[in-house]
Design a protein around this motif. Structure first.
Motif, PDB file in Angstrom:
ATOM      1  N   MET A   1       0.849  -1.181   0.000  1.00 26.70           N
ATOM      2  CA  MET A   1       0.000   0.000   0.000  1.00 26.70           C
ATOM      3  C   MET A   1       0.894   1.244   0.000  1.00 26.70           C
ATOM      4  N   ASP A   2       0.523   2.213  -0.776  1.00 24.89           N
ATOM      5  CA  ASP A   2       1.322   3.426  -0.917  1.00 24.89           C
ATOM      6  C   ASP A   2       0.714   4.571  -0.116  1.00 24.89           C
ATOM      7  N   CYS A   3       0.437   4.331   1.148  1.00 24.76           N
ATOM      8  CA  CYS A   3      -0.194   5.331   2.009  1.00 24.76           C
ATOM      9  C   CYS A   3       0.861   5.966   2.906  1.00 24.76           C
ATOM     10  N   LEU A   4       0.973   7.281   2.856  1.00 28.92           N
ATOM     11  CA  LEU A   4       1.959   8.006   3.653  1.00 28.92           C
ATOM     12  C   LEU A   4       1.839   7.663   5.139  1.00 28.92           C
ATOM     13  N   PHE A   5       0.627   7.682   5.678  1.00 25.70           N
ATOM     14  CA  PHE A   5       0.463   7.437   7.111  1.00 25.70           C
ATOM     15  C   PHE A   5       0.718   5.973   7.470  1.00 25.70           C
ATOM     16  N   CYS A   6       0.380   5.052   6.590  1.00 26.44           N
ATOM     17  CA  CYS A   6       0.726   3.642   6.844  1.00 26.44           C
ATOM     18  C   CYS A   6       2.236   3.474   6.898  1.00 26.44           C
ATOM     19  N   LYS A   7       2.962   4.212   6.061  1.00 27.46           N
ATOM     20  CA  LYS A   7       4.428   4.152   6.071  1.00 27.46           C
ATOM     21  C   LYS A   7       4.987   4.771   7.348  1.00 27.46           C
ATOM     22  N   ILE A   8       4.361   5.832   7.836  1.00 24.99           N
ATOM     23  CA  ILE A   8       4.781   6.431   9.106  1.00 24.99           C
ATOM     24  C   ILE A   8       4.557   5.439  10.242  1.00 24.99           C
ATOM     25  N   ILE A   9       3.389   4.809  10.266  1.00 25.53           N
ATOM     26  CA  ILE A   9       3.081   3.814  11.302  1.00 25.53           C
ATOM     27  C   ILE A   9       4.106   2.677  11.274  1.00 25.53           C
ATOM     28  N   ALA A  10       4.490   2.256  10.084  1.00 20.72           N
ATOM     29  CA  ALA A  10       5.438   1.149   9.921  1.00 20.72           C
ATOM     30  C   ALA A  10       6.883   1.558  10.220  1.00 20.72           C
ATOM     31  N   GLY A  11       7.118   2.847  10.432  1.00 22.79           N
ATOM     32  CA  GLY A  11       8.466   3.328  10.710  1.00 22.79           C
ATOM     33  C   GLY A  11       9.311   3.529   9.464  1.00 22.79           C
ATOM     34  N   GLU A  12       8.694   3.445   8.295  1.00 22.80           N
ATOM     35  CA  GLU A  12       9.425   3.633   7.038  1.00 22.80           C
ATOM     36  C   GLU A  12       9.714   5.109   6.775  1.00 22.80           C
ATOM     37  N   ILE A  13       8.894   5.980   7.351  1.00 24.68           N
ATOM     38  CA  ILE A  13       9.069   7.427   7.243  1.00 24.68           C
ATOM     39  C   ILE A  13       9.146   7.955   8.673  1.00 24.68           C
ATOM     40  N   PRO A  14      10.165   8.745   8.987  1.00 18.64           N
ATOM     41  CA  PRO A  14      10.303   9.230  10.365  1.00 18.64           C
ATOM     42  C   PRO A  14       9.203  10.221  10.742  1.00 18.64           C
ATOM     43  N   SER A  15       8.894  10.224  12.029  1.00 21.93           N
ATOM     44  CA  SER A  15       7.924  11.181  12.569  1.00 21.93           C
ATOM     45  C   SER A  15       8.310  11.471  14.012  1.00 21.93           C
ATOM     46  N   ASN A  16       7.760  12.539  14.527  1.00 21.13           N
ATOM     47  CA  ASN A  16       8.000  12.927  15.916  1.00 21.13           C
ATOM     48  C   ASN A  16       6.827  12.409  16.737  1.00 21.13           C
ATOM     49  N   ALA A  17       6.975  11.210  17.254  1.00 16.40           N
ATOM     50  CA  ALA A  17       5.877  10.516  17.934  1.00 16.40           C
ATOM     51  C   ALA A  17       5.496  11.199  19.240  1.00 16.40           C
ATOM     52  N   LEU A  18       4.204  11.196  19.488  1.00 18.74           N
ATOM     53  CA  LEU A  18       3.643  11.687  20.739  1.00 18.74           C
ATOM     54  C   LEU A  18       3.069  10.533  21.553  1.00 18.74           C
ATOM     55  N   TYR A  19       2.459   9.552  20.850  1.00 17.24           N
ATOM     56  CA  TYR A  19       1.814   8.417  21.527  1.00 17.24           C
ATOM     57  C   TYR A  19       1.663   7.280  20.519  1.00 17.24           C
ATOM     58  N   GLU A  20       1.727   6.047  21.040  1.00 15.15           N
ATOM     59  CA  GLU A  20       1.465   4.887  20.195  1.00 15.15           C
ATOM     60  C   GLU A  20       0.968   3.741  21.047  1.00 15.15           C
ATOM     61  N   ASP A  21      -0.026   3.031  20.549  1.00 18.12           N
ATOM     62  CA  ASP A  21      -0.451   1.758  21.109  1.00 18.12           C
ATOM     63  C   ASP A  21      -0.815   0.845  19.953  1.00 18.12           C
ATOM     64  N   GLU A  22      -1.454  -0.279  20.229  1.00 13.76           N
ATOM     65  CA  GLU A  22      -1.747  -1.249  19.171  1.00 13.76           C
ATOM     66  C   GLU A  22      -2.818  -0.774  18.189  1.00 13.76           C
ATOM     67  N   LYS A  23      -3.581   0.258  18.551  1.00 14.60           N
ATOM     68  CA  LYS A  23      -4.691   0.710  17.705  1.00 14.60           C
ATOM     69  C   LYS A  23      -4.471   2.051  17.037  1.00 14.60           C
ATOM     70  N   MET A  24      -3.611   2.908  17.605  1.00 11.95           N
ATOM     71  CA  MET A  24      -3.483   4.269  17.086  1.00 11.95           C
ATOM     72  C   MET A  24      -2.069   4.791  17.249  1.00 11.95           C
ATOM     73  N   TYR A  25      -1.823   5.873  16.529  1.00  9.00           N
ATOM     74  CA  TYR A  25      -0.526   6.526  16.560  1.00  9.00           C
ATOM     75  C   TYR A  25      -0.761   8.029  16.542  1.00  9.00           C
ATOM     76  N   ALA A  26      -0.041   8.763  17.367  1.00 10.24           N
ATOM     77  CA  ALA A  26      -0.137  10.224  17.404  1.00 10.24           C
ATOM     78  C   ALA A  26       1.255  10.799  17.202  1.00 10.24           C
ATOM     79  N   PHE A  27       1.328  11.847  16.394  1.00  8.06           N
ATOM     80  CA  PHE A  27       2.614  12.472  16.108  1.00  8.06           C
ATOM     81  C   PHE A  27       2.408  13.945  15.786  1.00  8.06           C
ATOM     82  N   TYR A  28       3.471  14.715  15.972  1.00  9.88           N
ATOM     83  CA  TYR A  28       3.408  16.151  15.729  1.00  9.88           C
ATOM     84  C   TYR A  28       3.425  16.434  14.231  1.00  9.88           C
ATOM     85  N   ASP A  29       2.623  17.402  13.810  1.00  3.25           N
ATOM     86  CA  ASP A  29       2.542  17.791  12.408  1.00  3.25           C
ATOM     87  C   ASP A  29       3.864  18.424  11.965  1.00  3.25           C
ATOM     88  N   ILE A  30       4.306  18.097  10.752  1.00  6.70           N
ATOM     89  CA  ILE A  30       5.574  18.656  10.259  1.00  6.70           C
ATOM     90  C   ILE A  30       5.425  20.102   9.793  1.00  6.70           C
TER      91      ILE A  30
END
Length: 112
Positions: A1-30
């Motif tokens: 899948m070529d989804c930007l947010f799926c790639k962020i969740i998978a760690g393929e694209i870096p992000s500034n994480a705020l929170y993560e659990d098995e159901k959701m991910y939160a990160f600061y907007d770039i």
């Protein structure tokens, strides 16, 4: 899948994480639009509000409870705004359900 947010969740694209659990991910907007601007996304790929199913109701409820908790953690005691865009005309640029949380300044509507 070529989804930007799926790639962020998978760690393929870096992000500034705020929170993560098995159901959701939160990160600061770039490209923050307020002093505090983060996104909360489900890990399950859902394209937009228009693609929600009955089975997603609990997940969305949990996301909103987490938004409340994260807003408190970010000291948004004077208030904040939660936004989700749906479709091209609604301003959705990433086809993965996401909620912007903005605060840290007055967000009166309409903007001006």
């Amino acid at each position: 899948m070529d989804c930007l947010f799926c790639k962020i969740i998978a760690g393929e694209i870096p992000s500034n994480a705020l929170y993560e659990d098995e159901k959701m991910y939160a990160f600061y907007d770039i490209d923050p639009q307020s002093p505090v601007h983060f996104l909360v996304i489900p890990k399950k790929h859902i394209a937009s509000v228009d693609d929600l199913e009955e089975e997603d109701a609990q997940l969305v409820g949990e996301i909103f409870l987490k938004i409340k908790e994260l807003a408190k953690k970010e000291n948004l005691d004077n208030g904040y705004r939660v936004i989700t865009n749906i479709g091209e005309d609604g301003g959705q640029t990433v086809p993965h359900l996401h909620f912007h949380v903005l605060g840290g300044r007055s967000l009166q509507w309409p903007p001006g």
